[in-house]
Design an enzyme around this catalytic site. Structure first.
Site, PDB file in Angstrom:
ATOM      1  CD  GLU A  36     -50.233  62.294  18.317  1.00 34.02           C
ATOM      2  OE1 GLU A  36     -50.573  63.446  17.807  1.00 34.02           O
ATOM      3  OE2 GLU A  36     -48.980  62.171  18.870  1.00 34.02           O
ATOM      4  NE  ARG A  78     -36.155  64.833  14.081  1.00 35.62           N
ATOM      5  CZ  ARG A  78     -35.308  63.605  14.732  1.00 35.62           C
ATOM      6  NH1 ARG A  78     -34.072  63.794  14.530  1.00 35.62           N
ATOM      7  NH2 ARG A  78     -35.625  62.774  15.367  1.00 35.62           N
ATOM      8  CB  CYS A  91     -46.036  57.754  14.277  1.00 38.91           C
ATOM      9  SG  CYS A  91     -44.712  56.570  15.299  1.00 38.91           S
ATOM     10  CG  HIS A 131     -46.307  59.596  19.469  1.00 39.58           C
ATOM     11  ND1 HIS A 131     -47.034  60.399  18.355  1.00 39.58           N
ATOM     12  CD2 HIS A 131     -45.431  58.881  18.840  1.00 39.58           C
ATOM     13  CE1 HIS A 131     -46.386  60.253  17.325  1.00 39.58           C
ATOM     14  NE2 HIS A 131     -45.574  59.326  17.555  1.00 39.58           N
TER      15      HIS A 131
HETATM   16  N1  PCA Z   1     -42.090  56.680  16.510  1.00 39.57           N
HETATM   17  C1  PCA Z   1     -41.869  57.279  15.160  1.00 39.57           C
HETATM   18  C2  PCA Z   1     -41.999  55.954  14.074  1.00 39.57           C
HETATM   19  C3  PCA Z   1     -41.831  54.837  14.790  1.00 39.57           C
HETATM   20  C4  PCA Z   1     -42.023  55.363  16.378  1.00 39.57           C
HETATM   21  O1  PCA Z   1     -42.170  54.397  17.170  1.00 39.57           O
HETATM   22  C5  PCA Z   1     -42.779  58.547  14.902  1.00 39.57           C
HETATM   23  O2  PCA Z   1     -43.175  59.023  15.861  1.00 39.57           O
HETATM   24  O3  PCA Z   1     -43.054  58.836  13.758  1.00 39.57           O
END
Ligand code: PCA
Length: 189
Positions: A78, A88, A155, A181
């Site tokens: 990211e 959501r 996140c 991610h």
């Molecule tokens: N993914 C979510 C929140 C916690 C996680 O592991 C996200 O992408 O926001």
């Protein structure tokens, strides 16, 4: 050198979160750096509190947060966090903010949520070498891509808070921060 690496608790009906599974499997020391591992609740407010507590306790030189991105075909590095919560699904505490900022500016009357800070930019760029990380992963045969949106859920909220904290050099926080991610584990897919 201390690196704080965080993963999230399961959310959205899942029983595991691949981010924490990956983080807790890391060695305690990598290339001479101490690796401090922290599991963060998938909750808008408590995630920020947990991160701040870990920063205060360990004063890391760098912070790498990891989260699940279900359905992604690759690891996503990211580059950006935005000052927006637009959920959501509810977080693990049942909160589902829509069209709210992560941090409200004191003078901004439209947004009345906490926490209020003097200056909350619309976005921060991640301060880890995102392109090099992506290139190294791909060179190792691991599907990876640069990403220009960490979403608007917990996140993004955590990356925004981490970058906000590390922008406060006068408070002694100047760690480099980034977010990765990861896709579902095979058991979840
Ligand atoms: N993914 C979510 C929140 C916690 C996680 O592991 C996200 O992408 O926001």
């Amino acid at each position: 050198m201390k690196i704080l690496v965080t993963g999230f608790t399961p959310f959205g009906g899942e029983t595991i979160n691949p981010s924490w599974e990956a983080v807790r499997a890391l060695d305690d020391s990598i290339a001479g750096a101490d690796i401090i591992k922290c599991e963060i609740p998938t909750e808008f407010e408590a995630s920020i509190d947990a991160l701040k507590a870990a920063i205060d306790a360990h004063q890391p030189n760098a912070i790498l947060c990891v989260g699940q991105f279900g359905g992604s075909p690759s690891i996503q590095i990211e580059r950006v966090a935005i000052n927006l919560r637009d959920a959501r699904i509810p977080d693990n505490k049942g909160n589902q903010p829509v069209d709210e900022p992560v941090f409200s500016q004191g003078e901004n009357a439209y947004f009345s949520t906490l926490p209020v800070v003097d200056s909350a930019p619309d976005a921060f760029f991640s301060t880890i070498p995102t392109r090099q990380i992506t290139d190294r992963l791909r060179a190792a045969g691991i599907p990876a891509a640069l990403s220009y949106s960490a979403g608007t859920y917990v996140c993004n909220n955590l990356l925004y808070a981490a970058l906000y904290e590390s922008s406060q050099a006068e408070k002694g926080n100047s760690a480099r921060c980034g977010f990765i991610h990861v896709p579902y584990l095979p058991d979840q897919a």
